[in-house]
Design a protein around this motif. Structure first.
Motif, PDB file in Angstrom:
ATOM      1  N   ASP A 169       7.773   8.225 -10.162  1.00 19.10           N
ATOM      2  CA  ASP A 169       8.146   7.483  -9.302  1.00 19.10           C
ATOM      3  C   ASP A 169      10.078   8.504  -8.769  1.00 19.10           C
ATOM      4  OD1 ASP A 169       6.733   5.119  -8.508  1.00 19.10           O
ATOM      5  OD2 ASP A 169       7.924   4.010  -9.650  1.00 19.10           O
ATOM      6  N   ALA A 170       9.943   8.613  -9.830  1.00 14.73           N
ATOM      7  CA  ALA A 170      11.249   9.723  -9.965  1.00 14.73           C
ATOM      8  C   ALA A 170      10.779  11.376  -9.660  1.00 14.73           C
ATOM      9  CB  ALA A 170      12.105   9.753 -11.106  1.00 14.73           C
ATOM     10  N   GLY A 171       9.770  11.293  -9.140  1.00 21.63           N
ATOM     11  CA  GLY A 171       9.673  12.709  -8.182  1.00 21.63           C
ATOM     12  C   GLY A 171      10.081  14.101  -9.529  1.00 21.63           C
ATOM     13  N   GLU A 172       9.654  13.714 -10.399  1.00 21.05           N
ATOM     14  CA  GLU A 172       9.460  14.747 -11.315  1.00 21.05           C
ATOM     15  C   GLU A 172       8.350  15.841 -12.000  1.00 21.05           C
ATOM     16  OE1 GLU A 172      10.405  13.385 -15.654  1.00 21.05           O
ATOM     17  OE2 GLU A 172      11.885  11.761 -14.351  1.00 21.05           O
ATOM     18  N   GLY A 173       8.686  17.313 -11.792  1.00 20.99           N
ATOM     19  CA  GLY A 173       7.749  18.152 -11.812  1.00 20.99           C
ATOM     20  C   GLY A 173       6.671  18.290 -10.608  1.00 20.99           C
ATOM     21  N   GLY A 174       6.972  17.188  -9.466  1.00 18.35           N
ATOM     22  CA  GLY A 174       5.896  17.449  -8.050  1.00 18.35           C
ATOM     23  C   GLY A 174       5.101  16.674  -9.083  1.00 18.35           C
ATOM     24  N   LEU A 175       4.945  15.710 -10.101  1.00 16.58           N
ATOM     25  CA  LEU A 175       3.866  14.576 -10.191  1.00 16.58           C
ATOM     26  C   LEU A 175       3.720  13.681  -8.950  1.00 16.58           C
ATOM     27  CD1 LEU A 175       3.187  13.258 -13.331  1.00 16.58           C
ATOM     28  CD2 LEU A 175       2.741  11.927 -11.696  1.00 16.58           C
ATOM     29  N   LYS A 176       2.367  13.520  -8.354  1.00 15.71           N
ATOM     30  CA  LYS A 176       2.557  12.783  -7.243  1.00 15.71           C
ATOM     31  C   LYS A 176       1.076  12.271  -7.649  1.00 15.71           C
ATOM     32  CE  LYS A 176       3.990  15.644  -3.866  1.00 15.71           C
ATOM     33  NZ  LYS A 176       3.504  15.629  -1.662  1.00 15.71           N
ATOM     34  N   LEU A 177       0.425  10.831  -7.195  1.00 17.75           N
ATOM     35  CA  LEU A 177      -0.306   9.846  -8.092  1.00 17.75           C
ATOM     36  C   LEU A 177      -1.153   9.282  -6.237  1.00 17.75           C
ATOM     37  CD1 LEU A 177       1.250   7.148 -10.194  1.00 17.75           C
ATOM     38  CD2 LEU A 177      -0.299   9.225 -10.616  1.00 17.75           C
ATOM     39  N   SER A 178      -2.737   9.274  -6.068  1.00 19.29           N
ATOM     40  CA  SER A 178      -3.080   9.402  -4.894  1.00 19.29           C
ATOM     41  C   SER A 178      -2.606   7.636  -4.362  1.00 19.29           C
ATOM     42  CB  SER A 178      -4.642   9.001  -5.330  1.00 19.29           C
ATOM     43  OG  SER A 178      -5.235   7.736  -5.930  1.00 19.29           O
ATOM     44  N   PRO A 179      -2.738   7.109  -3.242  1.00 10.48           N
ATOM     45  CA  PRO A 179      -2.532   6.274  -2.919  1.00 10.48           C
ATOM     46  C   PRO A 179      -3.204   5.114  -3.244  1.00 10.48           C
ATOM     47  CG  PRO A 179      -2.941   7.352  -1.073  1.00 10.48           C
ATOM     48  CD  PRO A 179      -2.768   8.484  -2.316  1.00 10.48           C
ATOM     49  N   TRP A 180      -4.195   5.341  -3.298  1.00  8.45           N
ATOM     50  CA  TRP A 180      -5.573   4.449  -3.217  1.00  8.45           C
ATOM     51  C   TRP A 180      -4.788   3.966  -5.178  1.00  8.45           C
ATOM     52  CZ3 TRP A 180      -6.952   8.858  -2.356  1.00  8.45           C
ATOM     53  CH2 TRP A 180      -7.835   9.622  -3.346  1.00  8.45           C
ATOM     54  N   PHE A 181      -4.892   4.437  -5.758  1.00 10.89           N
ATOM     55  CA  PHE A 181      -4.587   4.384  -7.833  1.00 10.89           C
ATOM     56  C   PHE A 181      -3.071   3.867  -7.380  1.00 10.89           C
ATOM     57  CE2 PHE A 181      -3.091   6.353 -11.427  1.00 10.89           C
ATOM     58  CZ  PHE A 181      -3.640   5.133 -12.002  1.00 10.89           C
ATOM     59  N   ARG A 182      -2.085   3.827  -6.844  1.00 11.17           N
ATOM     60  CA  ARG A 182      -0.723   3.761  -6.831  1.00 11.17           C
ATOM     61  C   ARG A 182      -0.677   1.686  -6.563  1.00 11.17           C
ATOM     62  NH1 ARG A 182       4.193   4.800  -8.041  1.00 11.17           N
ATOM     63  NH2 ARG A 182       4.865   2.507  -8.535  1.00 11.17           N
ATOM     64  N   LEU A 183      -1.640   1.643  -5.129  1.00  7.01           N
ATOM     65  CA  LEU A 183      -2.087   0.742  -5.090  1.00  7.01           C
ATOM     66  C   LEU A 183      -3.200  -0.379  -5.783  1.00  7.01           C
ATOM     67  CD1 LEU A 183      -3.010   0.927  -1.179  1.00  7.01           C
ATOM     68  CD2 LEU A 183      -1.406  -0.035  -1.395  1.00  7.01           C
ATOM     69  N   VAL A 184      -3.728  -0.165  -6.531  1.00  9.41           N
ATOM     70  CA  VAL A 184      -4.731  -0.682  -8.004  1.00  9.41           C
ATOM     71  C   VAL A 184      -2.815  -0.767  -8.745  1.00  9.41           C
ATOM     72  CG1 VAL A 184      -6.299  -0.416  -9.275  1.00  9.41           C
ATOM     73  CG2 VAL A 184      -6.913   0.551  -6.686  1.00  9.41           C
ATOM     74  N   VAL A 185      -2.707  -0.342  -9.888  1.00  7.99           N
ATOM     75  CA  VAL A 185      -1.548  -0.319 -10.283  1.00  7.99           C
ATOM     76  C   VAL A 185      -0.963  -0.871  -9.964  1.00  7.99           C
ATOM     77  CG1 VAL A 185      -0.291   0.563 -11.710  1.00  7.99           C
ATOM     78  CG2 VAL A 185      -2.191   2.348 -11.285  1.00  7.99           C
ATOM     79  N   ASP A 186      -0.437  -0.976  -8.867  1.00  8.17           N
ATOM     80  CA  ASP A 186       0.801  -1.958  -9.016  1.00  8.17           C
ATOM     81  C   ASP A 186      -0.221  -3.537  -8.260  1.00  8.17           C
ATOM     82  OD1 ASP A 186       2.069  -0.570  -8.781  1.00  8.17           O
ATOM     83  OD2 ASP A 186       2.587   0.372  -6.340  1.00  8.17           O
ATOM     84  N   ASN A 187      -1.055  -3.675  -8.338  1.00 12.86           N
ATOM     85  CA  ASN A 187      -1.785  -5.074  -7.623  1.00 12.86           C
ATOM     86  C   ASN A 187      -2.809  -5.838  -8.790  1.00 12.86           C
ATOM     87  OD1 ASN A 187      -1.388  -6.013  -4.622  1.00 12.86           O
ATOM     88  ND2 ASN A 187      -1.561  -3.286  -4.376  1.00 12.86           N
ATOM     89  N   PHE A 188      -3.439  -4.938  -9.549  1.00  8.90           N
ATOM     90  CA  PHE A 188      -4.703  -5.439 -10.079  1.00  8.90           C
ATOM     91  C   PHE A 188      -4.418  -4.636 -11.865  1.00  8.90           C
ATOM     92  CE2 PHE A 188      -6.251  -5.356  -5.965  1.00  8.90           C
ATOM     93  CZ  PHE A 188      -6.397  -6.020  -5.535  1.00  8.90           C
TER      94      PHE A 188
END
Length: 236
Positions: free
Chosen positions: A191-210
């Motif tokens: 979320d902070a954009g530290e080190g260029g770290l990115k998460l896949s959109p589907w993983f983030r949807l699963v994390v946020d919802n389930f």
């Protein structure tokens, strides 16, 4: 399409072969099979938008006996979402008899077992098909880089096994197990954009919802209580 193919000359040879040889299962928004098409076409945003191509997929979440979740960073040669961090592995059932079986999501579970070996080198006997628990389905669309993207009806599969992992470098750049606090720190950095770290959109949807409520069920041994294969969650 000729221009698209010409512009793919630099594509990794393994990924290029898979993009044209693998036939994904096309479905409608109710997960009824309506046909098949190449992995290449199914991931072209131009095709996704103009023909509303939607394909069946799966995302596996593998936990060890300490209830840590195995994550992977996708290889730099992946056509969609290279070098992003995601759940244990994600792929597609193919348009073949063994992976089209609808009953108890057996076709998807067969594909998950196959792909665990392809991506992470985990042999089939270490991840029996009947040990995968399908928990739910999501439908989402996510562009990757303008040209490529995803439009998937994604089966979410959980499994708890201690396994030996031998990642395929054509598919996976790095792996690591995380507990819940470590995952929350990973989310914070993304979320902070530290080190260029990115998460896949589907993983983030699963994390946020389930994910975190399902993680409770993993630890308590009550995962079957969380199953909902009737609903297709349309997430954005």
């Amino acid at each position: 399409m000729g221009d698209a193919v010409a512009s793919d000359a630099a594509m990794d040879a393994v990924q290029r072969r898979l993009m044209f040889e693998d036939e994904c299962i096309l479905v409608d928004s109710y997960d009824h099979v309506v046909g098949h098409d190449s992995k290449y076409n199914c991931h072209l945003m131009e095709k996704i938008e103009s023909e509303n191509l939607l394909h069946r997929a799966f995302s596996v979440f593998l936990f060890n006996s300490k209830f840590e979740l195995l994550l992977q960073q996708r290889s730099s040669t992946k056509v969609t979402f290279p070098l992003v961090w995601t759940n244990t592995y994600c792929s597609h059932p193919l348009f073949r008899e063994s992976e089209l079986i609808e009953e108890n999501s057996l076709g998807v579970r067969n594909a998950a077992q196959r792909k665990l070996f392809d991506e992470l080198g985990i042999p089939a006997e270490d991840v029996p098909v009947d040990q995968f628990t399908p928990l739910g389905r999501i439908l989402y669309k996510a562009p990757s880089d303008g040209k490529w993207g995803e439009h998937e009806l994604d089966y979410l599969l959980f499994i708890t096994r201690d396994v030996k992992v031998n990642p395929n470098p054509d598919e996976v750049a790095e792996i690591k197990y995380v507990n819940r606090d470590e995952l929350r720190e990973l989310l914070r950095k993304a979320d902070a954009g530290e080190g260029g770290l990115k998460l896949s959109p589907w993983f983030r949807l699963v994390v946020d919802n389930f994910l975190f409520k399902w993680w409770d069920h993993v630890e308590k041994g009550t995962l079957t209580d969380a199953i909902d294969m009737k609903t297709i969650h349309k997430l954005t």
